[in-house]
Motif scaffolding. Structure first.
Motif, PDB file in Angstrom:
ATOM      1  N   ILE A 123       0.808  -1.129   0.171  1.00 36.96           N
ATOM      2  CA  ILE A 123      -0.032   0.117  -0.122  1.00 36.96           C
ATOM      3  C   ILE A 123       0.674   1.235  -0.184  1.00 36.96           C
ATOM      4  O   ILE A 123       0.741   2.197  -0.575  1.00 36.96           O
ATOM      5  N   GLY A 124       1.983   1.221   0.727  1.00 40.89           N
ATOM      6  CA  GLY A 124       2.774   2.550   0.798  1.00 40.89           C
ATOM      7  C   GLY A 124       3.520   2.706  -0.597  1.00 40.89           C
ATOM      8  O   GLY A 124       3.699   3.808  -0.991  1.00 40.89           O
ATOM      9  N   ILE A 125       3.797   1.801  -1.258  1.00 42.66           N
ATOM     10  CA  ILE A 125       4.469   1.831  -2.678  1.00 42.66           C
ATOM     11  C   ILE A 125       3.401   2.552  -3.642  1.00 42.66           C
ATOM     12  O   ILE A 125       3.649   3.515  -4.322  1.00 42.66           O
ATOM     13  N   TRP A 126       2.330   1.919  -3.500  1.00 42.18           N
ATOM     14  CA  TRP A 126       1.049   2.593  -4.454  1.00 42.18           C
ATOM     15  C   TRP A 126       0.916   4.021  -4.064  1.00 42.18           C
ATOM     16  O   TRP A 126       0.737   4.943  -4.773  1.00 42.18           O
ATOM     17  N   GLU A 127       0.939   4.366  -2.620  1.00 41.68           N
ATOM     18  CA  GLU A 127       0.644   5.724  -2.172  1.00 41.68           C
ATOM     19  C   GLU A 127       1.796   6.554  -2.522  1.00 41.68           C
ATOM     20  O   GLU A 127       1.755   7.769  -2.957  1.00 41.68           O
ATOM     21  N   GLU A 128       2.816   6.060  -2.565  1.00 48.19           N
ATOM     22  CA  GLU A 128       4.187   6.675  -3.305  1.00 48.19           C
ATOM     23  C   GLU A 128       4.173   7.079  -4.660  1.00 48.19           C
ATOM     24  O   GLU A 128       4.664   8.030  -5.074  1.00 48.19           O
ATOM     25  N   ILE A 129       3.713   6.056  -5.269  1.00 50.99           N
ATOM     26  CA  ILE A 129       3.355   6.412  -6.877  1.00 50.99           C
ATOM     27  C   ILE A 129       2.446   7.491  -6.978  1.00 50.99           C
ATOM     28  O   ILE A 129       2.937   8.351  -7.864  1.00 50.99           O
ATOM     29  N   ILE A 130       1.316   7.623  -6.200  1.00 50.34           N
ATOM     30  CA  ILE A 130       0.461   8.651  -6.346  1.00 50.34           C
ATOM     31  C   ILE A 130       1.221   9.979  -6.020  1.00 50.34           C
ATOM     32  O   ILE A 130       0.861  10.880  -6.645  1.00 50.34           O
ATOM     33  N   HIS A 131       1.570  10.239  -4.975  1.00 47.55           N
ATOM     34  CA  HIS A 131       2.548  11.331  -4.305  1.00 47.55           C
ATOM     35  C   HIS A 131       3.438  11.662  -5.396  1.00 47.55           C
ATOM     36  O   HIS A 131       3.657  12.961  -5.688  1.00 47.55           O
ATOM     37  N   LEU A 133       3.423  11.204  -8.607  1.00 49.68           N
ATOM     38  CA  LEU A 133       2.823  11.740  -9.947  1.00 49.68           C
ATOM     39  C   LEU A 133       2.310  12.985  -9.611  1.00 49.68           C
ATOM     40  O   LEU A 133       2.204  14.103 -10.486  1.00 49.68           O
ATOM     41  N   ARG A 134       1.905  13.303  -8.484  1.00 53.20           N
ATOM     42  CA  ARG A 134       1.119  14.566  -8.008  1.00 53.20           C
ATOM     43  C   ARG A 134       2.243  15.721  -7.890  1.00 53.20           C
ATOM     44  O   ARG A 134       1.785  16.738  -8.209  1.00 53.20           O
ATOM     45  N   THR A 135       3.413  15.341  -7.547  1.00 46.44           N
ATOM     46  CA  THR A 135       4.506  16.502  -7.079  1.00 46.44           C
ATOM     47  C   THR A 135       5.267  16.694  -8.155  1.00 46.44           C
ATOM     48  O   THR A 135       5.991  17.850  -8.276  1.00 46.44           O
ATOM     49  N   GLU A 136       5.796  15.708  -9.095  1.00 47.12           N
ATOM     50  CA  GLU A 136       6.940  15.993  -9.475  1.00 47.12           C
ATOM     51  C   GLU A 136       6.758  17.145 -10.717  1.00 47.12           C
ATOM     52  O   GLU A 136       5.617  16.932 -11.293  1.00 47.12           O
ATOM     53  N   ASN A 137       7.718  17.757 -11.084  1.00 44.11           N
ATOM     54  CA  ASN A 137       7.507  18.574 -12.184  1.00 44.11           C
ATOM     55  C   ASN A 137       6.751  19.503 -12.018  1.00 44.11           C
ATOM     56  O   ASN A 137       5.857  19.769 -12.943  1.00 44.11           O
ATOM     57  N   GLY A 139       3.606  19.151 -10.651  1.00 45.34           N
ATOM     58  CA  GLY A 139       2.521  18.495 -11.056  1.00 45.34           C
ATOM     59  C   GLY A 139       2.028  18.516 -12.350  1.00 45.34           C
ATOM     60  O   GLY A 139       0.811  18.209 -12.855  1.00 45.34           O
ATOM     61  N   ALA A 140       3.233  18.265 -13.202  1.00 46.13           N
ATOM     62  CA  ALA A 140       2.842  18.000 -14.456  1.00 46.13           C
ATOM     63  C   ALA A 140       1.940  16.489 -14.800  1.00 46.13           C
ATOM     64  O   ALA A 140       1.581  16.456 -15.820  1.00 46.13           O
ATOM     65  N   ARG A 141       2.234  15.594 -14.004  1.00 47.61           N
ATOM     66  CA  ARG A 141       1.546  14.535 -14.296  1.00 47.61           C
ATOM     67  C   ARG A 141       0.591  14.280 -13.206  1.00 47.61           C
ATOM     68  O   ARG A 141       0.196  13.085 -12.909  1.00 47.61           O
ATOM     69  N   TYR A 142      -0.170  15.496 -12.719  1.00 45.79           N
ATOM     70  CA  TYR A 142      -1.179  15.533 -11.623  1.00 45.79           C
ATOM     71  C   TYR A 142      -2.225  14.369 -12.122  1.00 45.79           C
ATOM     72  O   TYR A 142      -2.682  13.663 -11.196  1.00 45.79           O
ATOM     73  N   THR A 143      -2.818  14.557 -13.381  1.00 45.14           N
ATOM     74  CA  THR A 143      -3.760  13.947 -13.886  1.00 45.14           C
ATOM     75  C   THR A 143      -3.666  12.286 -14.164  1.00 45.14           C
ATOM     76  O   THR A 143      -4.584  11.545 -13.581  1.00 45.14           O
ATOM     77  N   THR A 144      -2.197  11.964 -14.192  1.00 46.41           N
ATOM     78  CA  THR A 144      -1.923  10.362 -14.354  1.00 46.41           C
ATOM     79  C   THR A 144      -2.087   9.958 -12.867  1.00 46.41           C
ATOM     80  O   THR A 144      -2.601   8.561 -12.735  1.00 46.41           O
ATOM     81  N   ALA A 145      -2.055  10.658 -11.780  1.00 52.57           N
ATOM     82  CA  ALA A 145      -2.081  10.045 -10.626  1.00 52.57           C
ATOM     83  C   ALA A 145      -3.642   9.660 -10.107  1.00 52.57           C
ATOM     84  O   ALA A 145      -4.150   9.033  -9.222  1.00 52.57           O
ATOM     85  N   GLU A 146      -4.524  10.287 -10.864  1.00 59.21           N
ATOM     86  CA  GLU A 146      -6.136  10.179 -10.466  1.00 59.21           C
ATOM     87  C   GLU A 146      -6.457   8.685 -10.436  1.00 59.21           C
ATOM     88  O   GLU A 146      -7.103   8.051  -9.552  1.00 59.21           O
ATOM     89  N   PRO A 147      -6.183   8.081 -11.602  1.00 59.74           N
ATOM     90  CA  PRO A 147      -6.671   6.619 -11.486  1.00 59.74           C
ATOM     91  C   PRO A 147      -6.000   5.689 -10.850  1.00 59.74           C
ATOM     92  O   PRO A 147      -6.470   4.962 -10.368  1.00 59.74           O
ATOM     93  N   TYR A 148      -4.608   5.985 -10.378  1.00 61.06           N
ATOM     94  CA  TYR A 148      -4.044   5.396  -9.451  1.00 61.06           C
ATOM     95  C   TYR A 148      -4.692   5.416  -8.065  1.00 61.06           C
ATOM     96  O   TYR A 148      -5.014   4.455  -7.153  1.00 61.06           O
ATOM     97  N   GLU A 149      -5.026   6.558  -7.473  1.00 58.85           N
ATOM     98  CA  GLU A 149      -5.781   7.099  -6.469  1.00 58.85           C
ATOM     99  C   GLU A 149      -7.071   6.234  -6.370  1.00 58.85           C
ATOM    100  O   GLU A 149      -7.686   5.681  -5.440  1.00 58.85           O
ATOM    101  N   SER A 150      -7.903   6.344  -7.491  1.00 61.06           N
ATOM    102  CA  SER A 150      -9.123   5.879  -7.731  1.00 61.06           C
ATOM    103  C   SER A 150      -9.104   4.107  -7.518  1.00 61.06           C
ATOM    104  O   SER A 150      -9.949   3.691  -6.775  1.00 61.06           O
ATOM    105  N   ALA A 151      -8.118   3.773  -8.151  1.00 56.53           N
ATOM    106  CA  ALA A 151      -7.851   2.249  -7.928  1.00 56.53           C
ATOM    107  C   ALA A 151      -7.620   1.898  -6.488  1.00 56.53           C
ATOM    108  O   ALA A 151      -8.119   0.842  -5.927  1.00 56.53           O
ATOM    109  N   LEU A 152      -6.811   2.665  -5.618  1.00 54.32           N
ATOM    110  CA  LEU A 152      -6.301   2.229  -4.454  1.00 54.32           C
ATOM    111  C   LEU A 152      -7.493   2.312  -3.544  1.00 54.32           C
ATOM    112  O   LEU A 152      -7.666   1.668  -2.634  1.00 54.32           O
TER     113      LEU A 152
END
Length: 488
Positions: A123-131, A133-137, A139-152
């Motif tokens: 679960i921690g690695i899943w949350e790390e991926i979301i974090h 994606l939301r913060t790198e560059n 927030g350039a990949r902010y939208t990519t994080a959303e399906p990961y978050e919905s799945a979690l």
């Protein structure tokens, strides 16, 4: 002549990984006389060093490697090092059998993180991926994080009874989750959990699979059976994305919507403010269709670039946001401004200013990826609701088109008109990798693009209109014809 010193103690090779005990002499200091002993693991010319205790001079290490007498103190040290070799050999033999090794996986198992590290979890690695994606560059990949978050969220919601800790996740957990998504269930507080569509289930499972693969890359779950397979029985099959081939409006229907926009034939029962909002939303829907099916996020970020002025205001140029990072040409798209598109621009676009936004009303000044996502989501919803209302109350259709229908309609209608798929693919930002020569040659000249895109609507303004034609026209078509005659 001085005798050559031995610098490593023979180890072993497991699959593509070579291991040896070496004296780590990688030091820039000139006063160093002793060096640490380390286990060196090498894959594809990249090495990972792990300290195993002890430090010696080059001479001492060479003597240890070559000692033969069992009564020598150096032999005891050699015996210790050889025991390390045996220990690491057993580790790697049992590490992800049947698959190639990675240096990250080797590092994790050697450092004992597969069994004992408690700072990370599935679960921690899943949350790390979301974090990330939301913060790198910014927030350039902010939208990519959303399906990961919905799945979690779905994963936690359906498996709340399991209390999964660390990396104690199994095939059975994924199968229980899949069962819940298909059949529904009961939540933590006794609330009913609804079943979800096959499309959403597939999206959730694909993102879970990505997390699982990331865990394996880090050395976790290597001894756990891989849960996903579309061919092996007893594992979780991920549904293929649903076909959207039927989600389009043909040329005649798109033409009718365009005529509604031109004639402004809206119900008199609508308020003035709602009519204005619906008119603008219909215009944006048609812009997406006539603009090579581009997404609303690209509509909102479209500018009057230098290219627009270089072409004498006959075309827009932009790079498709969704795929710009995965294409050698940055997913460049050229939109020919055919006459119907220009008429819509005249109505709802901002006046042309160099580098100014064409449709500033979409983003309303948002610059951060999170805010852009929110604005686009809200505007997409508004456009869909208003276009559906127009379809129902003006044209008396039962279809419920969304923004994605504009994109599917662009591709489908040009394909049905006999336009080459290479043009359709390129005009939508799906072009293949380009050679150096291709970068300097326009595959489809602007005149050709104008010709092809003109087939998106069934407009024949130059034809002779007869009384018979007028009798066959709907009120919307008659109003559109009147508006055209008044403009001449």
């Amino acid at each position: 002549m001085a005798k050559k010193l031995t610098t490593s103690l023979a180890g072993f090779k497991e699959r593509q990984c070579t291991m040896a005990i070496v004296l780590d002499i990688r030091s820039n200091r000139k006063d160093v006389s002793e060096y640490p002993v380390k286990a060196r693991f090498t894959i594809d010319r990249r090495s990972y060093y792990y300290p195993i205790g002890g430090s010696f001079s080059k001479q001492e290490f060479s003597e240890i490697c070559n000692v033969q007498k069992s009564k020598s103190p150096k032999y005891e040290e050699k015996k210790r090092l050889l025991e390390c070799v045996d220990k690491y050999k057993e580790m790697l033999v049992n590490l992800n059998p049947g698959h190639e090794l990675t240096l990250d996986a080797v590092r994790m198992v050697v450092e004992g993180k597969v069994a004992s590290h408690t700072q990370e979890s599935f679960i921690g690695i899943w949350e790390e991926i979301i974090h990330n994606l939301r913060t790198e560059n910014n927030g350039a990949r902010y939208t990519t994080a959303e399906p990961y978050e919905s799945a979690l969220k779905s994963f936690k919601k359906f498996l709340w009874k399991e209390d999964i800790k660390g990396f104690e996740v199994t095939v059975e957990h994924i199968k229980k989750w899949e069962y819940g998504m298909i059949n529904g269930g009961v939540g933590r507080n006794g609330e009913p959990l609804k079943a979800i569509s096959s499309t959403t289930r597939g999206i959730n499972l694909r993102h879970c699979r990505a997390v699982w693969n990331e865990c394996r890359n880090r050395g976790y779950l290597l001894q756990t059976e891989y849960p996903f397979s579309n061919t092996k029985k007893g594992l979780v099959a991920i549904p293929a994305p649903a076909s959207r081939k039927e989600h389009y409006l043909d040329v005649d229907r798109m033409t009718q919507l365009y005529n509604v926009f031109i004639s402004k034939s809206y119900p008199s029962t609508w308020s003035k403010s709602y009519t204005e909002r619906a008119h603008e939303s219909l215009g944006l829907f048609l812009v997406q269709y006539l603009g090579n099916g581009f997404n609303l996020v690209d509509v909102g970020q479209l500018t009057y670039s230098q290219y627009y002025f270089d072409t004498e205001r006959k075309a827009f140029q932009f790079h498709r946001k969704k795929t710009r990072g995965r294409s050698t040409n940055g997913s460049e798209v050229i939109i020919p401004i055919i006459e119907p598109l220009q008429k819509i621009l005249d109505e709802i676009a901002a006046p042309p200013t160099r580098d100014g936004y064409v449709f500033p009303q979409v983003l309303k000044g948002a610059t951060h990826e999170r805010d852009i996502r929110k604005r686009v989501s809200d505007e997409n919803s508004n456009i869909q609701d208003r276009v559906i209302k127009i379809c129902q109350e003006v044209l008396h259709w039962e279809v419920r088109p969304s923004g994605t229908w504009a994109r599917h309609s662009f591709a489908t209608n040009l394909d049905h008109a006999g336009i080459s798929r290479s043009y359709i693919k390129e005009s939508m930002g799906h072009s293949e990798a380009m050679s150096v020569t291709d970068r300097y040659i326009a595959t489809f000249p602007l005149e050709k693009q104008m010709e092809y895109n003109s087939k998106l609507l069934n407009l024949t303004p130059e034809r002779t209109i007869t009384k018979s034609d007028i009798k066959k026209m709907s009120k919307v078509e008659m109003a559109a014809l009147l508006m055209e005659l008044m403009e001449k």
